[in-house]
Design a protein around this motif. Structure first.
Motif, PDB file in Angstrom:
ATOM      1  N   CYS A  89      99.479  46.983  -8.463  1.00  0.00           N
ATOM      2  CA  CYS A  89      98.228  46.952  -9.230  1.00  0.00           C
ATOM      3  C   CYS A  89      97.071  47.556  -8.447  1.00  0.00           C
ATOM      4  CB  CYS A  89      97.840  45.519  -9.590  1.00  0.00           C
ATOM      5  SG  CYS A  89      99.027  44.671 -10.593  1.00  0.00           S
ATOM      6  N   GLY A  90      97.268  47.801  -7.177  1.00  0.00           N
ATOM      7  CA  GLY A  90      96.172  48.273  -6.342  1.00  0.00           C
ATOM      8  C   GLY A  90      95.268  47.149  -5.892  1.00  0.00           C
ATOM      9  N   ASP A  91      95.740  45.928  -6.016  1.00  0.00           N
ATOM     10  CA  ASP A  91      94.964  44.740  -5.659  1.00  0.00           C
ATOM     11  C   ASP A  91      95.448  44.190  -4.321  1.00  0.00           C
ATOM     12  OD1 ASP A  91      93.010  44.226  -7.451  1.00  0.00           O
ATOM     13  OD2 ASP A  91      94.151  42.831  -8.661  1.00  0.00           O
ATOM     14  N   VAL A  92      95.141  44.872  -3.245  1.00  0.00           N
ATOM     15  CA  VAL A  92      95.596  44.435  -1.930  1.00  0.00           C
ATOM     16  C   VAL A  92      94.390  44.319  -1.012  1.00  0.00           C
ATOM     17  CG1 VAL A  92      97.033  45.014   0.059  1.00  0.00           C
ATOM     18  CG2 VAL A  92      97.834  45.537  -2.232  1.00  0.00           C
ATOM     19  N   ILE A  93      94.356  43.239  -0.236  1.00  0.00           N
ATOM     20  CA  ILE A  93      93.297  43.068   0.757  1.00  0.00           C
ATOM     21  C   ILE A  93      93.964  42.705   2.083  1.00  0.00           C
ATOM     22  CG2 ILE A  93      92.925  40.646   0.154  1.00  0.00           C
ATOM     23  CD1 ILE A  93      89.951  41.089   0.860  1.00  0.00           C
ATOM     24  N   LYS A  94      93.474  43.339   3.140  1.00  0.00           N
ATOM     25  CA  LYS A  94      93.939  43.010   4.483  1.00  0.00           C
ATOM     26  C   LYS A  94      92.825  42.211   5.141  1.00  0.00           C
ATOM     27  CE  LYS A  94      93.926  45.930   8.040  1.00  0.00           C
ATOM     28  NZ  LYS A  94      94.313  47.010   8.968  1.00  0.00           N
ATOM     29  N   LEU A  95      93.148  41.029   5.568  1.00  0.00           N
ATOM     30  CA  LEU A  95      92.192  40.149   6.230  1.00  0.00           C
ATOM     31  C   LEU A  95      92.652  39.946   7.662  1.00  0.00           C
ATOM     32  CD1 LEU A  95      89.765  38.181   6.080  1.00  0.00           C
ATOM     33  CD2 LEU A  95      91.399  36.419   5.442  1.00  0.00           C
ATOM     34  N   GLN A  96      91.729  40.155   8.603  1.00  0.00           N
ATOM     35  CA  GLN A  96      92.038  39.944  10.013  1.00  0.00           C
ATOM     36  C   GLN A  96      91.004  38.995  10.608  1.00  0.00           C
ATOM     37  OE1 GLN A  96      92.083  44.149  11.271  1.00  0.00           O
ATOM     38  NE2 GLN A  96      94.190  43.736  11.931  1.00  0.00           N
ATOM     39  N   VAL A  97      91.497  38.109  11.459  1.00  0.00           N
ATOM     40  CA  VAL A  97      90.603  37.188  12.161  1.00  0.00           C
ATOM     41  C   VAL A  97      90.873  37.308  13.656  1.00  0.00           C
ATOM     42  CG1 VAL A  97      90.311  35.546  10.278  1.00  0.00           C
ATOM     43  CG2 VAL A  97      92.205  35.248  11.861  1.00  0.00           C
ATOM     44  N   LYS A  98      89.816  37.148  14.419  1.00  0.00           N
ATOM     45  CA  LYS A  98      89.925  37.136  15.876  1.00  0.00           C
ATOM     46  C   LYS A  98      89.670  35.701  16.320  1.00  0.00           C
ATOM     47  CE  LYS A  98      88.725  40.672  18.300  1.00  0.00           C
ATOM     48  NZ  LYS A  98      88.070  41.720  19.094  1.00  0.00           N
ATOM     49  N   VAL A  99      90.665  35.111  16.947  1.00  0.00           N
ATOM     50  CA  VAL A  99      90.610  33.703  17.335  1.00  0.00           C
ATOM     51  C   VAL A  99      90.524  33.586  18.856  1.00  0.00           C
ATOM     52  CG1 VAL A  99      91.803  31.480  17.210  1.00  0.00           C
ATOM     53  CG2 VAL A  99      91.995  33.098  15.321  1.00  0.00           C
ATOM     54  N   GLN A 100      89.551  32.809  19.311  1.00  0.00           N
ATOM     55  CA  GLN A 100      89.411  32.538  20.746  1.00  0.00           C
ATOM     56  C   GLN A 100      89.225  31.041  20.932  1.00  0.00           C
ATOM     57  OE1 GLN A 100      86.048  34.963  21.734  1.00  0.00           O
ATOM     58  NE2 GLN A 100      87.277  36.808  21.983  1.00  0.00           N
ATOM     59  N   ASP A 101      90.056  30.453  21.752  1.00  0.00           N
ATOM     60  CA  ASP A 101      90.022  29.013  22.027  1.00  0.00           C
ATOM     61  C   ASP A 101      90.146  28.189  20.751  1.00  0.00           C
ATOM     62  OD1 ASP A 101      89.665  29.520  24.778  1.00  0.00           O
ATOM     63  OD2 ASP A 101      87.494  29.717  24.481  1.00  0.00           O
ATOM     64  N   GLY A 102      90.987  28.651  19.821  1.00  0.00           N
ATOM     65  CA  GLY A 102      91.231  27.916  18.587  1.00  0.00           C
ATOM     66  C   GLY A 102      90.126  28.013  17.551  1.00  0.00           C
TER      67      GLY A 102
END
Length: 111
Positions: A89-102
């Protein structure tokens, strides 16, 4: 008595949308589209303003000035990536998170 109306409620009919009226006007030879567009333009603008008022100012701000768009290097050890949606459908999202010390320190998304 016969002069009283029926107590049964009548179904509500939805008025045609602005785009439906414009499409009908452009396909009807008897009604040229340009005059009808000029006539209906203020109504369409009013509808858009009414719809826009339903969102909080912060939503409008984020829409006009998006934040956190982009991506991190996925090779970094403290970056987590999720891809969600349906590619067909073209409905794609890439989500990225940067985690430091939880704790999530930064987030990026890309559609």
């Amino acid at each position: 008595s016969s002069h009283l109306r029926s107590s049964r409620p009548r179904p509500l009919r939805r008025p045609p949308s602005l785009s439906a009226m414009l499409a009908l006007a452009s396909t009807t030879a008897a009604a040229p589209a340009a005059p009808l567009r000029r006539l209906l333009a203020p109504a369409g603008a009013a509808l858009l303003r009414a719809a826009a008022r339903q969102y909080h100012a912060a939503v409008h701000e984020h829409f006009s000035q998006p934040r956190n768009v982009g991506s991190f290097d996925k090779g970094e050890a403290d970056v987590g990536t999720a891809i969600v949606g349906k590619a067909s459908c073209g409905d794609v999202i890439k989500l990225q998170v940067k985690v430091q010390d939880g704790v999530i320190r930064d987030a990026k998304f890309k559609t």
